[in-house]
Write a protein that holds these residues in place. Structure first.
Motif, PDB file in Angstrom:
ATOM      1  N   MET A 168       3.172  -0.613   4.200  1.00  0.00           N
ATOM      2  CA  MET A 168       2.659   0.670   3.746  1.00  0.00           C
ATOM      3  C   MET A 168       3.810   1.657   3.601  1.00  0.00           C
ATOM      4  O   MET A 168       4.524   1.942   4.560  1.00  0.00           O
ATOM      5  CB  MET A 168       1.628   1.202   4.747  1.00  0.00           C
ATOM      6  N   THR A 169       3.991   2.154   2.377  1.00  0.00           N
ATOM      7  CA  THR A 169       4.958   3.209   2.107  1.00  0.00           C
ATOM      8  C   THR A 169       4.221   4.532   2.287  1.00  0.00           C
ATOM      9  O   THR A 169       3.223   4.783   1.606  1.00  0.00           O
ATOM     10  CB  THR A 169       5.517   3.098   0.678  1.00  0.00           C
ATOM     11  N   VAL A 170       4.705   5.345   3.218  1.00  0.00           N
ATOM     12  CA  VAL A 170       4.032   6.610   3.532  1.00  0.00           C
ATOM     13  C   VAL A 170       4.880   7.775   3.042  1.00  0.00           C
ATOM     14  O   VAL A 170       6.078   7.851   3.319  1.00  0.00           O
ATOM     15  CB  VAL A 170       3.785   6.740   5.049  1.00  0.00           C
ATOM     16  N   PHE A 171       4.214   8.670   2.315  1.00  0.00           N
ATOM     17  CA  PHE A 171       4.835   9.903   1.849  1.00  0.00           C
ATOM     18  C   PHE A 171       4.194  11.066   2.589  1.00  0.00           C
ATOM     19  O   PHE A 171       2.967  11.128   2.712  1.00  0.00           O
ATOM     20  CB  PHE A 171       4.606  10.102   0.344  1.00  0.00           C
ATOM     21  N   GLU A 172       5.021  11.978   3.067  1.00  0.00           N
ATOM     22  CA  GLU A 172       4.508  13.235   3.586  1.00  0.00           C
ATOM     23  C   GLU A 172       4.271  14.116   2.367  1.00  0.00           C
ATOM     24  O   GLU A 172       5.127  14.201   1.484  1.00  0.00           O
ATOM     25  CB  GLU A 172       5.539  13.854   4.517  1.00  0.00           C
ATOM     26  N   ALA A 173       3.099  14.733   2.280  1.00  0.00           N
ATOM     27  CA  ALA A 173       2.785  15.553   1.100  1.00  0.00           C
ATOM     28  C   ALA A 173       1.728  16.586   1.446  1.00  0.00           C
ATOM     29  O   ALA A 173       0.950  16.419   2.382  1.00  0.00           O
ATOM     30  CB  ALA A 173       2.274  14.665  -0.036  1.00  0.00           C
ATOM     31  N   GLY A 220      -4.883   6.798   0.189  1.00  0.00           N
ATOM     32  CA  GLY A 220      -3.933   6.061  -0.631  1.00  0.00           C
ATOM     33  C   GLY A 220      -4.536   4.734  -1.039  1.00  0.00           C
ATOM     34  O   GLY A 220      -5.753   4.562  -1.006  1.00  0.00           O
ATOM     35  N   GLY A 221      -3.695   3.799  -1.429  1.00  0.00           N
ATOM     36  CA  GLY A 221      -4.210   2.495  -1.836  1.00  0.00           C
ATOM     37  C   GLY A 221      -3.132   1.612  -2.419  1.00  0.00           C
ATOM     38  O   GLY A 221      -1.937   1.868  -2.271  1.00  0.00           O
ATOM     39  N   LYS A 222      -3.580   0.579  -3.103  1.00  0.00           N
ATOM     40  CA  LYS A 222      -2.685  -0.435  -3.656  1.00  0.00           C
ATOM     41  C   LYS A 222      -2.203  -0.018  -5.046  1.00  0.00           C
ATOM     42  O   LYS A 222      -3.004   0.385  -5.876  1.00  0.00           O
ATOM     43  CB  LYS A 222      -3.423  -1.770  -3.761  1.00  0.00           C
ATOM     44  N   PRO A 223      -0.899  -0.168  -5.296  1.00  0.00           N
ATOM     45  CA  PRO A 223      -0.394   0.111  -6.646  1.00  0.00           C
ATOM     46  C   PRO A 223      -0.922  -0.927  -7.639  1.00  0.00           C
ATOM     47  O   PRO A 223      -1.121  -2.085  -7.293  1.00  0.00           O
ATOM     48  CB  PRO A 223       1.125  -0.019  -6.512  1.00  0.00           C
ATOM     49  N   ASP A 224      -1.156  -0.499  -8.865  1.00  0.00           N
ATOM     50  CA  ASP A 224      -1.478  -1.427  -9.947  1.00  0.00           C
ATOM     51  C   ASP A 224      -0.197  -2.134 -10.367  1.00  0.00           C
ATOM     52  O   ASP A 224       0.906  -1.666 -10.075  1.00  0.00           O
ATOM     53  CB  ASP A 224      -2.065  -0.661 -11.146  1.00  0.00           C
ATOM     54  N   GLU A 235       3.200  -0.376 -11.426  1.00  0.00           N
ATOM     55  CA  GLU A 235       3.087   1.039 -11.060  1.00  0.00           C
ATOM     56  C   GLU A 235       4.011   1.347  -9.883  1.00  0.00           C
ATOM     57  O   GLU A 235       4.003   0.637  -8.878  1.00  0.00           O
ATOM     58  CB  GLU A 235       1.630   1.334 -10.693  1.00  0.00           C
ATOM     59  N   GLY A 236       4.787   2.392  -9.986  1.00  0.00           N
ATOM     60  CA  GLY A 236       5.677   2.799  -8.910  1.00  0.00           C
ATOM     61  C   GLY A 236       4.911   3.467  -7.781  1.00  0.00           C
ATOM     62  O   GLY A 236       3.763   3.893  -7.963  1.00  0.00           O
ATOM     63  N   PRO A 237       5.541   3.599  -6.609  1.00  0.00           N
ATOM     64  CA  PRO A 237       4.857   4.178  -5.453  1.00  0.00           C
ATOM     65  C   PRO A 237       4.316   5.593  -5.675  1.00  0.00           C
ATOM     66  O   PRO A 237       3.176   5.875  -5.321  1.00  0.00           O
ATOM     67  CB  PRO A 237       5.924   4.163  -4.357  1.00  0.00           C
ATOM     68  N   LEU A 238       5.108   6.488  -6.253  1.00  0.00           N
ATOM     69  CA  LEU A 238       4.621   7.863  -6.449  1.00  0.00           C
ATOM     70  C   LEU A 238       3.515   7.938  -7.493  1.00  0.00           C
ATOM     71  O   LEU A 238       2.566   8.711  -7.338  1.00  0.00           O
ATOM     72  CB  LEU A 238       5.765   8.803  -6.811  1.00  0.00           C
ATOM     73  N   SER A 239       3.613   7.124  -8.543  1.00  0.00           N
ATOM     74  CA  SER A 239       2.540   7.092  -9.544  1.00  0.00           C
ATOM     75  C   SER A 239       1.256   6.578  -8.920  1.00  0.00           C
ATOM     76  O   SER A 239       0.172   7.112  -9.169  1.00  0.00           O
ATOM     77  CB  SER A 239       2.932   6.204 -10.723  1.00  0.00           C
ATOM     78  N   ALA A 240       1.380   5.540  -8.092  1.00  0.00           N
ATOM     79  CA  ALA A 240       0.196   4.977  -7.417  1.00  0.00           C
ATOM     80  C   ALA A 240      -0.411   6.003  -6.466  1.00  0.00           C
ATOM     81  O   ALA A 240      -1.635   6.171  -6.412  1.00  0.00           O
ATOM     82  CB  ALA A 240       0.568   3.705  -6.665  1.00  0.00           C
ATOM     83  N   LEU A 241       0.443   6.710  -5.729  1.00  0.00           N
ATOM     84  CA  LEU A 241      -0.063   7.714  -4.800  1.00  0.00           C
ATOM     85  C   LEU A 241      -0.804   8.815  -5.546  1.00  0.00           C
ATOM     86  O   LEU A 241      -1.899   9.215  -5.154  1.00  0.00           O
ATOM     87  CB  LEU A 241       1.100   8.312  -4.005  1.00  0.00           C
ATOM     88  N   THR A 242      -0.236   9.292  -6.637  1.00  0.00           N
ATOM     89  CA  THR A 242      -0.875  10.345  -7.434  1.00  0.00           C
ATOM     90  C   THR A 242      -2.226   9.879  -7.957  1.00  0.00           C
ATOM     91  O   THR A 242      -3.229  10.607  -7.874  1.00  0.00           O
ATOM     92  CB  THR A 242       0.051  10.760  -8.592  1.00  0.00           C
ATOM     93  N   ARG A 243      -2.293   8.654  -8.485  1.00  0.00           N
ATOM     94  CA  ARG A 243      -3.554   8.111  -8.999  1.00  0.00           C
ATOM     95  C   ARG A 243      -4.581   7.963  -7.881  1.00  0.00           C
ATOM     96  O   ARG A 243      -5.737   8.369  -8.001  1.00  0.00           O
ATOM     97  CB  ARG A 243      -3.301   6.755  -9.673  1.00  0.00           C
ATOM     98  N   GLU A 244      -4.166   7.379  -6.757  1.00  0.00           N
ATOM     99  CA  GLU A 244      -5.097   7.148  -5.654  1.00  0.00           C
ATOM    100  C   GLU A 244      -5.641   8.458  -5.080  1.00  0.00           C
ATOM    101  O   GLU A 244      -6.832   8.565  -4.794  1.00  0.00           O
ATOM    102  CB  GLU A 244      -4.419   6.330  -4.541  1.00  0.00           C
ATOM    103  N   LEU A 245      -4.782   9.464  -4.907  1.00  0.00           N
ATOM    104  CA  LEU A 245      -5.264  10.742  -4.375  1.00  0.00           C
ATOM    105  C   LEU A 245      -6.227  11.418  -5.347  1.00  0.00           C
ATOM    106  O   LEU A 245      -7.207  12.040  -4.926  1.00  0.00           O
ATOM    107  CB  LEU A 245      -4.099  11.658  -4.029  1.00  0.00           C
ATOM    108  N   ALA A 246      -5.960  11.294  -6.643  1.00  0.00           N
ATOM    109  CA  ALA A 246      -6.890  11.856  -7.634  1.00  0.00           C
ATOM    110  C   ALA A 246      -8.239  11.148  -7.550  1.00  0.00           C
ATOM    111  O   ALA A 246      -9.294  11.793  -7.560  1.00  0.00           O
ATOM    112  CB  ALA A 246      -6.306  11.734  -9.035  1.00  0.00           C
ATOM    113  N   VAL A 259       0.845  -1.186   0.000  1.00  0.00           N
ATOM    114  CA  VAL A 259       0.000   0.000   0.000  1.00  0.00           C
ATOM    115  C   VAL A 259       0.884   1.241   0.000  1.00  0.00           C
ATOM    116  O   VAL A 259       1.952   1.237   0.600  1.00  0.00           O
ATOM    117  CB  VAL A 259      -0.901   0.007   1.267  1.00  0.00           C
ATOM    118  N   VAL A 260       0.433   2.282  -0.689  1.00  0.00           N
ATOM    119  CA  VAL A 260       1.073   3.596  -0.601  1.00  0.00           C
ATOM    120  C   VAL A 260       0.050   4.560  -0.010  1.00  0.00           C
ATOM    121  O   VAL A 260      -1.144   4.430  -0.262  1.00  0.00           O
ATOM    122  CB  VAL A 260       1.579   4.121  -1.969  1.00  0.00           C
ATOM    123  N   ALA A 261       0.535   5.496   0.808  1.00  0.00           N
ATOM    124  CA  ALA A 261      -0.388   6.412   1.482  1.00  0.00           C
ATOM    125  C   ALA A 261       0.268   7.765   1.666  1.00  0.00           C
ATOM    126  O   ALA A 261       1.493   7.894   1.647  1.00  0.00           O
ATOM    127  CB  ALA A 261      -0.798   5.825   2.830  1.00  0.00           C
TER     128      ALA A 261
END
Length: 146
Positions: free
Chosen positions: A90-95, A43-47, A50-61, A16-18
């Protein structure tokens, strides 16, 4: 069954990325329609592929109608997924976010918390691992001391 196979093998952890979005000493948390009384990080699960940042961007959108701003790797959290009950990494990004978030897709609600709300049920990984990390870094207030 072949010699090297075992009937019970540990499954790979759920990946998971969050996003840990903190504004004015409060963390953005969301609940899902499947469990509206438990709050998680957005956040959610990468396809596949899909890399972590791409997954995070998609999930937040998809979930919030927003894009991450200045995402920075914050932590890798190993825990049991609150909803699925399986091991999770879970990979967590501060954003930050590029606009005000609004719940969409599978989300039931969102709210901002300092993590001290007695009526708020946070997922164990958020409550037990992420909140202490954010407090240690001075991003969230600590509990009042007697």
């Amino acid at each position: 069954m072949f010699e090297h196979e075992t009937p019970e093998t540990d499954p790979a952890p759920l990946t998971v990325v969050a996003a840990a979005v903190v504004e004015d000493g409060r963390l953005l948390v969301v609940s899902k329609r499947a469990a509206p009384d438990v709050y998680y990080l957005p956040g959610g699960k990468p396809d596949a592929g899909e890399g972590p940042l791409s997954a995070l961007t998609r999930e937040l959108a998809e979930e919030l109608g927003a894009a991450p701003v200045g995402p920075r790797h914050l932590a890798e959290i190993n825990a049991v997924a609150a909803l699925e009950g399986v091991p999770m990494r879970m990979t967590v990004f501060e954003a930050g976010l590029d606009r005000a978030p609004a719940p969409a897709a599978e989300l039931a609600a969102l709210r901002w918390t300092d993590g001290l709300d007695p009526d708020l049920r946070l997922a164990p990984a958020v409550r037990d691992q992420l909140l202490p990390l954010l407090r240690e870094r001075g991003l969230l207030p600590g509990p009042a001391r007697a």
